[in-house]
Design an enzyme around this catalytic site. Structure first.
Site, PDB file in Angstrom:
ATOM      1  N   LYS A 164      89.809  34.114  29.955  1.00  0.00           N
ATOM      2  CA  LYS A 164      90.724  34.002  31.063  1.00  0.00           C
ATOM      3  C   LYS A 164      90.867  32.633  31.771  1.00  0.00           C
ATOM      4  O   LYS A 164      89.665  32.142  32.484  1.00  0.00           O
ATOM      5  CB  LYS A 164      90.162  34.993  32.302  1.00  0.00           C
ATOM      6  CG  LYS A 164      91.488  35.053  33.121  1.00  0.00           C
ATOM      7  CD  LYS A 164      91.193  35.305  34.661  1.00  0.00           C
ATOM      8  CE  LYS A 164      90.745  34.157  35.448  1.00  0.00           C
ATOM      9  NZ  LYS A 164      91.616  32.945  35.443  1.00  0.00           N
TER      10      LYS A 164
ATOM     11  N   GLU B 268      78.417  27.706  35.115  1.00  0.00           N
ATOM     12  CA  GLU B 268      78.309  26.268  35.378  1.00  0.00           C
ATOM     13  C   GLU B 268      78.977  26.282  36.665  1.00  0.00           C
ATOM     14  O   GLU B 268      80.364  26.229  36.719  1.00  0.00           O
ATOM     15  CB  GLU B 268      79.301  25.704  34.109  1.00  0.00           C
ATOM     16  CG  GLU B 268      78.398  25.826  32.895  1.00  0.00           C
ATOM     17  CD  GLU B 268      77.136  24.896  32.846  1.00  0.00           C
ATOM     18  OE1 GLU B 268      77.013  23.926  33.666  1.00  0.00           O
ATOM     19  OE2 GLU B 268      76.470  24.919  31.825  1.00  0.00           O
TER      20      GLU B 268
ATOM     21  N   CYS C  58      82.920  18.419  38.509  1.00  0.00           N
ATOM     22  CA  CYS C  58      81.537  18.919  38.980  1.00  0.00           C
ATOM     23  C   CYS C  58      80.526  18.089  39.009  1.00  0.00           C
ATOM     24  O   CYS C  58      79.684  18.230  39.938  1.00  0.00           O
ATOM     25  CB  CYS C  58      81.344  20.389  38.152  1.00  0.00           C
ATOM     26  SG  CYS C  58      81.091  19.890  36.517  1.00  0.00           S
TER      27      CYS C  58
ATOM     28  N   GLU D  15      80.978  20.005  48.502  1.00  0.00           N
ATOM     29  CA  GLU D  15      81.528  19.483  47.257  1.00  0.00           C
ATOM     30  C   GLU D  15      82.745  19.005  47.907  1.00  0.00           C
ATOM     31  O   GLU D  15      83.644  19.825  48.241  1.00  0.00           O
ATOM     32  CB  GLU D  15      81.531  20.503  46.168  1.00  0.00           C
ATOM     33  CG  GLU D  15      81.880  19.850  44.961  1.00  0.00           C
ATOM     34  CD  GLU D  15      82.040  21.017  43.838  1.00  0.00           C
ATOM     35  OE1 GLU D  15      82.386  22.272  44.218  1.00  0.00           O
ATOM     36  OE2 GLU D  15      81.779  20.687  42.631  1.00  0.00           O
TER      37      GLU D  15
HETATM   38  P1  NAP Z   1      87.147  28.514  41.015  1.00  0.00           P
HETATM   39  O1  NAP Z   1      88.305  28.868  42.257  1.00  0.00           O
HETATM   40  O2  NAP Z   1      85.879  29.129  41.247  1.00  0.00           O
HETATM   41  O3  NAP Z   1      88.034  29.108  39.645  1.00  0.00           O
HETATM   42  C1  NAP Z   1      87.584  28.767  38.516  1.00  0.00           C
HETATM   43  C2  NAP Z   1      87.983  29.989  37.501  1.00  0.00           C
HETATM   44  O4  NAP Z   1      87.529  31.180  38.126  1.00  0.00           O
HETATM   45  C3  NAP Z   1      89.479  30.349  37.519  1.00  0.00           C
HETATM   46  O5  NAP Z   1      89.939  30.678  36.380  1.00  0.00           O
HETATM   47  C4  NAP Z   1      89.970  31.083  38.542  1.00  0.00           C
HETATM   48  O6  NAP Z   1      91.049  31.707  38.204  1.00  0.00           O
HETATM   49  C5  NAP Z   1      88.835  31.979  38.443  1.00  0.00           C
HETATM   50  N1  NAP Z   1      88.518  32.911  39.635  1.00  0.00           N
HETATM   51  C6  NAP Z   1      88.671  32.701  40.881  1.00  0.00           C
HETATM   52  N2  NAP Z   1      88.748  34.110  41.629  1.00  0.00           N
HETATM   53  C7  NAP Z   1      88.118  34.944  40.676  1.00  0.00           C
HETATM   54  C8  NAP Z   1      87.483  35.935  41.011  1.00  0.00           C
HETATM   55  N3  NAP Z   1      87.495  36.666  42.191  1.00  0.00           N
HETATM   56  N4  NAP Z   1      87.194  36.818  39.727  1.00  0.00           N
HETATM   57  C9  NAP Z   1      87.294  36.322  38.725  1.00  0.00           C
HETATM   58  N5  NAP Z   1      87.794  35.038  38.478  1.00  0.00           N
HETATM   59  C10 NAP Z   1      88.155  34.278  39.404  1.00  0.00           C
HETATM   60  O7  NAP Z   1      86.812  27.075  40.906  1.00  0.00           O
HETATM   61  P2  NAP Z   1      88.216  25.823  40.677  1.00  0.00           P
HETATM   62  O8  NAP Z   1      88.679  25.562  42.018  1.00  0.00           O
HETATM   63  O9  NAP Z   1      89.311  26.312  39.601  1.00  0.00           O
HETATM   64  O10 NAP Z   1      87.060  24.861  39.960  1.00  0.00           O
HETATM   65  C11 NAP Z   1      86.384  24.037  40.641  1.00  0.00           C
HETATM   66  C12 NAP Z   1      85.128  24.502  40.790  1.00  0.00           C
HETATM   67  O11 NAP Z   1      84.641  24.524  39.439  1.00  0.00           O
HETATM   68  C13 NAP Z   1      84.231  23.251  41.495  1.00  0.00           C
HETATM   69  O12 NAP Z   1      83.273  23.893  42.429  1.00  0.00           O
HETATM   70  C14 NAP Z   1      83.453  22.560  40.076  1.00  0.00           C
HETATM   71  O13 NAP Z   1      82.311  21.933  40.864  1.00  0.00           O
HETATM   72  C15 NAP Z   1      83.219  23.792  39.378  1.00  0.00           C
HETATM   73  N6  NAP Z   1      82.999  23.284  37.980  1.00  0.00           N
HETATM   74  C16 NAP Z   1      82.006  23.460  37.476  1.00  0.00           C
HETATM   75  C17 NAP Z   1      81.471  22.834  36.228  1.00  0.00           C
HETATM   76  C18 NAP Z   1      80.112  22.727  35.699  1.00  0.00           C
HETATM   77  O14 NAP Z   1      80.060  22.642  34.210  1.00  0.00           O
HETATM   78  N7  NAP Z   1      79.264  23.102  36.504  1.00  0.00           N
HETATM   79  C19 NAP Z   1      82.582  22.049  35.388  1.00  0.00           C
HETATM   80  C20 NAP Z   1      83.891  22.177  35.922  1.00  0.00           C
HETATM   81  C21 NAP Z   1      84.038  22.635  37.258  1.00  0.00           C
HETATM   82  P3  NAP Z   1      92.543  31.384  39.065  1.00  0.00           P
HETATM   83  O15 NAP Z   1      92.530  29.644  38.882  1.00  0.00           O
HETATM   84  O16 NAP Z   1      93.607  31.670  37.876  1.00  0.00           O
HETATM   85  O17 NAP Z   1      92.555  31.691  40.333  1.00  0.00           O
END
Ligand code: NAP
Length: 482
Positions: free
Chosen positions: A179, A254, A288, A385
């Site tokens: 997804k 991650e 990240c 962050e």
């Molecule tokens: P996010 O809001 O957590 O979303 C990530 C994924 O989770 C998206 O596919 C999102 O779907 C989905 N999602 C959101 N709420 C959900 C729920 N309740 N149940 C299941 N899936 C859900 O994060 P983001 O804003 O897209 O990405 C930024 C974050 O990712 C930052 O905190 C960054 O540090 C972290 N990140 C970490 C790494 C690593 O390797 N450690 C790498 C890249 C990014 P939708 O977008 O469709 O809502």
């Protein structure tokens, strides 16, 4: 220039069991550089998610029986196709996500490097023979694919975060239901199309686009899914871990980061400026592993701030499809408002604004590259962050004190420091409480290294010789009567 709908890799429906499936609902996908609608993408229903999981289970039984060499060859073909279509994939990525085209080209190559790497690692998932405790008995250990994998990925690296998960999963014999983030579905669907051309059998790699809460809940609660791999925010990661508890899934997380970059008094300041520019402003600060806090020794603070400011002033902001753009928009207006609030709050708490500090004249979700000084460790900005082009600069005077400050966070993903003193390099590397430490470089990631965090930045490692471990289970075979 920004039209991607005519590209041969453009797909806008979920991909389940080798078919592009119609959906009752669709959702618009927005180009963040122009706020215009690119197109709409099908929203898979929970029933379609269940079907995708069932198909992945059926496909798993035959996929795991294929030879490692066969899986390796398919992954290698996928890698070749991705690199052949690098420009098209990069264009899709830039238009739906906003990052500069050259960076998008880099991300496609970076993502593909995981597919190439794991096509090679597929053949090296070795077991063990354990010296026996009894003369008529032998103990063997084999590694087997964990089963059906659910994968949830973010928008900030719409290609590479997928490749980094799917490649090791498929290499060891797992099947996957992915997804992707709803704001960047087209990169994921384009990858699926190339996967099909490469010969990935129907059902082995499925992509379901749609409502994150509903589809995520199904992936986490469905007992057929044996492993959930997630990249995204720490808060969503915690929710998913809880949702996976009832079926006791193996999980990889991650999550978010709060990376320190420490510039010691003996560092090469020009080099540190150059590297921190990369680790701070890459992807408009939306990675990240982006530098989130800069700690500079007080004896070189003025020199650093002056040189860093000059470098930031030179950044070219614009639409990622325009030549020479170094920094694109943030993913959406909400992200821009969130970043601005962090800056405003810091200023309210006593920070001084050196550069930027407001939305960019280009409008939409563009934000000015920003530098803040006069910061204290107890300010909110030291704990959050930022996920935007904002560089907070703190000063320090003592080695142990700056290590304590760097570790003073719930996160533990990437950390960076700059020094030419070999004793200090060892001491600081060992004391930083992070999954990754980068010395004298603002770039630390590649397919060859174990990428991942400690503390609330997550569990599991992606890439490297350890990368297949997250998708295998260890089985002990006891042989007696010998
Ligand atoms: P996010 O809001 O957590 O979303 C990530 C994924 O989770 C998206 O596919 C999102 O779907 C989905 N999602 C959101 N709420 C959900 C729920 N309740 N149940 C299941 N899936 C859900 O994060 P983001 O804003 O897209 O990405 C930024 C974050 O990712 C930052 O905190 C960054 O540090 C972290 N990140 C970490 C790494 C690593 O390797 N450690 C790498 C890249 C990014 P939708 O977008 O469709 O809502």
């Amino acid at each position: 220039m920004s039209d991607i709908k005519n590209l041969s890799l453009f797909r806008d429906l979920p991909y389940i069991n080798g078919k592009w499936v119609d959906c009752a609902k669709t959702v618009d996908v927005i180009n963040p550089a122009s706020d215009s609608v690119i197109g709409s993408v099908g929203c898979a229903s929970v029933q379609q998610a269940k079907e995708a999981i069932l198909c992945a289970e059926q496909a798993f039984y035959s996929w795991r029986e294929t030879t490692a060499k066969n899986r390796s060859l398919i992954l290698r073909r996928w890698y070749d196709l991705i690199m052949k279509n690098q420009k098209q994939l990069a264009k899709i990525l830039t238009v739906e996500m906003g990052k500069p085209f050259d960076d998008a080209m880099g991300e496609i190559a970076y993502g593909a490097s995981f597919i190439e790497w794991f096509s090679e690692e597929a053949k090296r998932v070795y077991g063990d023979v354990i010296p026996s405790y009894a003369t008529n008995q032998r103990s063997l250990v084999i590694k087997q694919p964990v089963g059906v994998v659910g994968a949830i990925t973010p928008w900030n690296f719409p290609n590479a975060m997928i490749a980094r998960k799917i490649a090791p999963a498929l290499a060891v014999g797992c099947s996957v239901v992915l997804k992707p983030a709803i704001s960047t579905p087209y990169s994921a669907l384009a990858l699926a199309q190339l996967g099909e051309q490469a010969g990935i059998p129907a059902g082995v790699f499925n992509v379901i686009t749609g409502d994150a809460n509903k589809l995520g809940a199904e992936l986490c609660s469905n007992p057929i899914v044996r492993k959930l791999t997630f990249t995204g925010s720490t808060s969503v990661g915690k929710t998913l871990i809880k949702q996976c508890a009832d079926t006791v899934k193996k999980v990889s997380m991650e999550l978010g980061g709060n990376a320190p970059s420490i510039v010691f008094e003996d560092a090469d300041v020009d080099h540190a400026v150059q590297e921190i520019m990369i680790s701070k402003f890459r992807n408009s600060g939306q990675t990240c592993v982006c530098t989130n806090r800069i700690y500079v020794h007080e004896s070189i603070l003025d020199e650093f701030v002056s040189k860093f400011s000059d470098a930031v002033k030179g950044l070219k902001i614009g639409n990622g499809m325009e030549k020479g753009t170094q920094q694109g928009p943030l993913i959406n207006k909400k992200a821009m408002k969130d970043v601005h609030k962090i800056v405003k709050d810091a200023v309210k708490q006593g920070a001084s604004l050196v550069l930027g500090g407001k939305s960019h004249s280009l409008g939409h979700s563009f934000y000015e590259p920003t530098i803040l000084c006069d910061l204290k460790q107890d300010m909110d900005i030291a704990k959050q962050e930022i996920f935007g082009p904002v560089a907070p600069i703190f000063s320090f005077s003592d080695e142990q004190d700056v290590i304590n400050k760097a570790n003073d966070t719930e996160y533990g993903l990437a950390s960076y420091f700059y020094s030419r003193d070999i004793g200090k390099i060892w001491r600081v590397s060992e004391k930083l409480d992070y999954g990754m430490v980068s010395v004298n470089s603002g770039i630390l990631s590649s397919e060859t290294i174990p990428f991942g965090g400690v503390k609330q930045s997550g569990t599991g490692r992606e890439g490297s010789k350890y990368g297949t471990d997250d998708y295998t289970v260890i089985k002990h075979i006891n042989m007696s009567g010998i």
